[in-house]
Design a protein around this motif. Structure first.
Motif, PDB file in Angstrom:
ATOM      1  N   MET A   1     -13.938   9.189   8.077  1.00  0.00           N
ATOM      2  CA  MET A   1     -12.725  10.009   7.994  1.00  0.00           C
ATOM      3  C   MET A   1     -11.490   9.131   7.784  1.00  0.00           C
ATOM      4  O   MET A   1     -10.597   9.478   7.002  1.00  0.00           O
ATOM      5  CB  MET A   1     -12.561  10.856   9.257  1.00  0.00           C
ATOM      6  N   LYS A   2     -11.433   7.976   8.476  1.00  0.00           N
ATOM      7  CA  LYS A   2     -10.310   7.053   8.288  1.00  0.00           C
ATOM      8  C   LYS A   2     -10.261   6.563   6.847  1.00  0.00           C
ATOM      9  O   LYS A   2      -9.196   6.545   6.223  1.00  0.00           O
ATOM     10  CB  LYS A   2     -10.438   5.861   9.238  1.00  0.00           C
ATOM     11  N   LEU A   3     -11.428   6.177   6.322  1.00  0.00           N
ATOM     12  CA  LEU A   3     -11.476   5.694   4.946  1.00  0.00           C
ATOM     13  C   LEU A   3     -11.103   6.796   3.959  1.00  0.00           C
ATOM     14  O   LEU A   3     -10.406   6.546   2.965  1.00  0.00           O
ATOM     15  CB  LEU A   3     -12.867   5.136   4.631  1.00  0.00           C
ATOM     16  N   GLN A   4     -11.529   8.014   4.245  1.00  0.00           N
ATOM     17  CA  GLN A   4     -11.200   9.137   3.369  1.00  0.00           C
ATOM     18  C   GLN A   4      -9.697   9.417   3.372  1.00  0.00           C
ATOM     19  O   GLN A   4      -9.098   9.652   2.320  1.00  0.00           O
ATOM     20  CB  GLN A   4     -11.967  10.380   3.809  1.00  0.00           C
ATOM     21  N   ARG A   5      -9.078   9.370   4.541  1.00  0.00           N
ATOM     22  CA  ARG A   5      -7.630   9.613   4.623  1.00  0.00           C
ATOM     23  C   ARG A   5      -6.850   8.534   3.876  1.00  0.00           C
ATOM     24  O   ARG A   5      -5.869   8.829   3.182  1.00  0.00           O
ATOM     25  CB  ARG A   5      -7.190   9.645   6.089  1.00  0.00           C
ATOM     26  N   ILE A   6      -7.284   7.284   4.018  1.00  0.00           N
ATOM     27  CA  ILE A   6      -6.601   6.188   3.335  1.00  0.00           C
ATOM     28  C   ILE A   6      -6.749   6.336   1.823  1.00  0.00           C
ATOM     29  O   ILE A   6      -5.792   6.167   1.072  1.00  0.00           O
ATOM     30  CB  ILE A   6      -7.135   4.826   3.820  1.00  0.00           C
ATOM     31  N   THR A   7      -7.956   6.660   1.374  1.00  0.00           N
ATOM     32  CA  THR A   7      -8.194   6.837  -0.062  1.00  0.00           C
ATOM     33  C   THR A   7      -7.350   7.970  -0.626  1.00  0.00           C
ATOM     34  O   THR A   7      -6.717   7.832  -1.687  1.00  0.00           O
ATOM     35  CB  THR A   7      -9.687   7.099  -0.326  1.00  0.00           C
ATOM     36  N   GLN A   8      -7.293   9.088   0.084  1.00  0.00           N
ATOM     37  CA  GLN A   8      -6.482  10.223  -0.365  1.00  0.00           C
ATOM     38  C   GLN A   8      -5.008   9.842  -0.408  1.00  0.00           C
ATOM     39  O   GLN A   8      -4.298  10.180  -1.356  1.00  0.00           O
ATOM     40  CB  GLN A   8      -6.711  11.413   0.580  1.00  0.00           C
ATOM     41  N   ALA A   9      -4.546   9.103   0.594  1.00  0.00           N
ATOM     42  CA  ALA A   9      -3.143   8.682   0.623  1.00  0.00           C
ATOM     43  C   ALA A   9      -2.832   7.741  -0.533  1.00  0.00           C
ATOM     44  O   ALA A   9      -1.758   7.832  -1.146  1.00  0.00           O
ATOM     45  CB  ALA A   9      -2.840   7.995   1.955  1.00  0.00           C
ATOM     46  N   MET A  10      -3.763   6.856  -0.862  1.00  0.00           N
ATOM     47  CA  MET A  10      -3.524   5.930  -1.971  1.00  0.00           C
ATOM     48  C   MET A  10      -3.470   6.654  -3.317  1.00  0.00           C
ATOM     49  O   MET A  10      -2.689   6.293  -4.191  1.00  0.00           O
ATOM     50  CB  MET A  10      -4.584   4.822  -1.981  1.00  0.00           C
ATOM     51  N   VAL A  11      -4.278   7.699  -3.487  1.00  0.00           N
ATOM     52  CA  VAL A  11      -4.251   8.476  -4.724  1.00  0.00           C
ATOM     53  C   VAL A  11      -2.904   9.195  -4.864  1.00  0.00           C
ATOM     54  O   VAL A  11      -2.267   9.155  -5.923  1.00  0.00           O
ATOM     55  CB  VAL A  11      -5.423   9.480  -4.776  1.00  0.00           C
ATOM     56  N   VAL A  12      -2.456   9.833  -3.796  1.00  0.00           N
ATOM     57  CA  VAL A  12      -1.163  10.536  -3.835  1.00  0.00           C
ATOM     58  C   VAL A  12      -0.036   9.540  -4.077  1.00  0.00           C
ATOM     59  O   VAL A  12       0.857   9.781  -4.892  1.00  0.00           O
ATOM     60  CB  VAL A  12      -0.935  11.324  -2.523  1.00  0.00           C
ATOM     61  N   LEU A  13      -0.094   8.401  -3.397  1.00  0.00           N
ATOM     62  CA  LEU A  13       0.944   7.372  -3.535  1.00  0.00           C
ATOM     63  C   LEU A  13       0.972   6.820  -4.961  1.00  0.00           C
ATOM     64  O   LEU A  13       2.043   6.673  -5.555  1.00  0.00           O
ATOM     65  CB  LEU A  13       0.694   6.263  -2.527  1.00  0.00           C
ATOM     66  N   LYS A  14      -0.185   6.520  -5.528  1.00  0.00           N
ATOM     67  CA  LYS A  14      -0.268   5.997  -6.893  1.00  0.00           C
ATOM     68  C   LYS A  14       0.328   6.986  -7.894  1.00  0.00           C
ATOM     69  O   LYS A  14       1.113   6.618  -8.767  1.00  0.00           O
ATOM     70  CB  LYS A  14      -1.716   5.694  -7.243  1.00  0.00           C
ATOM     71  N   ASN A  15      -0.039   8.250  -7.765  1.00  0.00           N
ATOM     72  CA  ASN A  15       0.482   9.261  -8.679  1.00  0.00           C
ATOM     73  C   ASN A  15       1.975   9.490  -8.486  1.00  0.00           C
ATOM     74  O   ASN A  15       2.689   9.760  -9.446  1.00  0.00           O
ATOM     75  CB  ASN A  15      -0.282  10.571  -8.511  1.00  0.00           C
ATOM     76  N   PHE A  16       2.458   9.379  -7.254  1.00  0.00           N
ATOM     77  CA  PHE A  16       3.876   9.538  -6.984  1.00  0.00           C
ATOM     78  C   PHE A  16       4.667   8.388  -7.625  1.00  0.00           C
ATOM     79  O   PHE A  16       5.720   8.612  -8.227  1.00  0.00           O
ATOM     80  CB  PHE A  16       4.127   9.566  -5.477  1.00  0.00           C
TER      81      PHE A  16
ATOM     82  N   GLN B   1       1.646   0.824  -0.079  1.00  0.00           N
ATOM     83  CA  GLN B   1       0.370   0.768  -0.781  1.00  0.00           C
ATOM     84  C   GLN B   1      -0.406  -0.490  -0.376  1.00  0.00           C
ATOM     85  O   GLN B   1      -1.610  -0.428  -0.106  1.00  0.00           O
ATOM     86  CB  GLN B   1       0.614   0.787  -2.292  1.00  0.00           C
ATOM     87  N   GLU B   2       0.282  -1.625  -0.276  1.00  0.00           N
ATOM     88  CA  GLU B   2      -0.358  -2.866   0.153  1.00  0.00           C
ATOM     89  C   GLU B   2      -0.838  -2.760   1.599  1.00  0.00           C
ATOM     90  O   GLU B   2      -1.924  -3.249   1.938  1.00  0.00           O
ATOM     91  CB  GLU B   2       0.604  -4.037   0.002  1.00  0.00           C
ATOM     92  N   ALA B   3      -0.050  -2.121   2.456  1.00  0.00           N
ATOM     93  CA  ALA B   3      -0.444  -1.947   3.858  1.00  0.00           C
ATOM     94  C   ALA B   3      -1.691  -1.063   3.967  1.00  0.00           C
ATOM     95  O   ALA B   3      -2.564  -1.316   4.796  1.00  0.00           O
ATOM     96  CB  ALA B   3       0.708  -1.351   4.662  1.00  0.00           C
ATOM     97  N   LEU B   4      -1.773  -0.037   3.120  1.00  0.00           N
ATOM     98  CA  LEU B   4      -2.962   0.824   3.122  1.00  0.00           C
ATOM     99  C   LEU B   4      -4.197   0.060   2.658  1.00  0.00           C
ATOM    100  O   LEU B   4      -5.285   0.235   3.220  1.00  0.00           O
ATOM    101  CB  LEU B   4      -2.726   2.044   2.228  1.00  0.00           C
ATOM    102  N   ILE B   5      -4.028  -0.792   1.671  1.00  0.00           N
ATOM    103  CA  ILE B   5      -5.156  -1.596   1.188  1.00  0.00           C
ATOM    104  C   ILE B   5      -5.627  -2.543   2.291  1.00  0.00           C
ATOM    105  O   ILE B   5      -6.833  -2.696   2.523  1.00  0.00           O
ATOM    106  CB  ILE B   5      -4.761  -2.368  -0.085  1.00  0.00           C
ATOM    107  N   LYS B   6      -4.688  -3.169   2.998  1.00  0.00           N
ATOM    108  CA  LYS B   6      -5.055  -4.066   4.102  1.00  0.00           C
ATOM    109  C   LYS B   6      -5.770  -3.304   5.219  1.00  0.00           C
ATOM    110  O   LYS B   6      -6.747  -3.800   5.792  1.00  0.00           O
ATOM    111  CB  LYS B   6      -3.810  -4.759   4.657  1.00  0.00           C
ATOM    112  N   LYS B   7      -5.274  -2.105   5.537  1.00  0.00           N
ATOM    113  CA  LYS B   7      -5.902  -1.296   6.581  1.00  0.00           C
ATOM    114  C   LYS B   7      -7.321  -0.906   6.178  1.00  0.00           C
ATOM    115  O   LYS B   7      -8.238  -0.929   6.998  1.00  0.00           O
ATOM    116  CB  LYS B   7      -5.052  -0.050   6.851  1.00  0.00           C
ATOM    117  N   GLU B   8      -7.505  -0.555   4.903  1.00  0.00           N
ATOM    118  CA  GLU B   8      -8.829  -0.197   4.413  1.00  0.00           C
ATOM    119  C   GLU B   8      -9.786  -1.384   4.528  1.00  0.00           C
ATOM    120  O   GLU B   8     -10.921  -1.238   4.975  1.00  0.00           O
ATOM    121  CB  GLU B   8      -8.747   0.272   2.965  1.00  0.00           C
ATOM    122  N   ARG B   9      -9.326  -2.563   4.159  1.00  0.00           N
ATOM    123  CA  ARG B   9     -10.155  -3.772   4.269  1.00  0.00           C
ATOM    124  C   ARG B   9     -10.524  -4.050   5.720  1.00  0.00           C
ATOM    125  O   ARG B   9     -11.645  -4.454   6.019  1.00  0.00           O
ATOM    126  CB  ARG B   9      -9.424  -4.977   3.683  1.00  0.00           C
TER     127      ARG B   9
END
Length: 87
Positions: free
Chosen positions: A67-82, A39-47
């Motif tokens: 598209m990159k930002l959308q994929r990261i956002t979708q991954a963070m939502v799935v990860l957070k809920n998981f 999750q932290e790595a995804l946040i860094k990649k988004e930044r």
């Protein structure tokens, strides 16, 4: 995760590029600590993507960036809920 050959930063890059799709089955391989690190790595990649200069005159590059930002956002939502146990 036993036998993981890629760093979490590389996995975050693969998610942004669309090579990896994040879903609960994919996330079951990771331990709780690794999920938080991902999750932290995804946040860094988004930044990092948001810090790049915006390509005003190039529609293709704008689409790729979004598209990159959308994929990261979708991954963070799935990860957070998981992590919270909803999935």
């Amino acid at each position: 995760m036993e036998g993981r050959t890629k760093s979490l930063q590389a996995i975050a890059s693969d998610i942004a590029e669309g090579f990896v799709i994040v879903n609960p089955i994919f996330l079951k391989k990771f331990k709780e600590k690794e999920l938080k690190e991902l999750q932290e790595a995804l946040i860094k990649k988004e930044r990092k993507i948001r810090a790049e200069p915006f390509p005003f005159n190039d529609a293709f590059q704008i689409r790729q960036r979004n598209m990159k930002l959308q994929r990261i956002t979708q991954a963070m939502v799935v990860l957070k809920n998981f992590i919270e146990g909803r999935i």
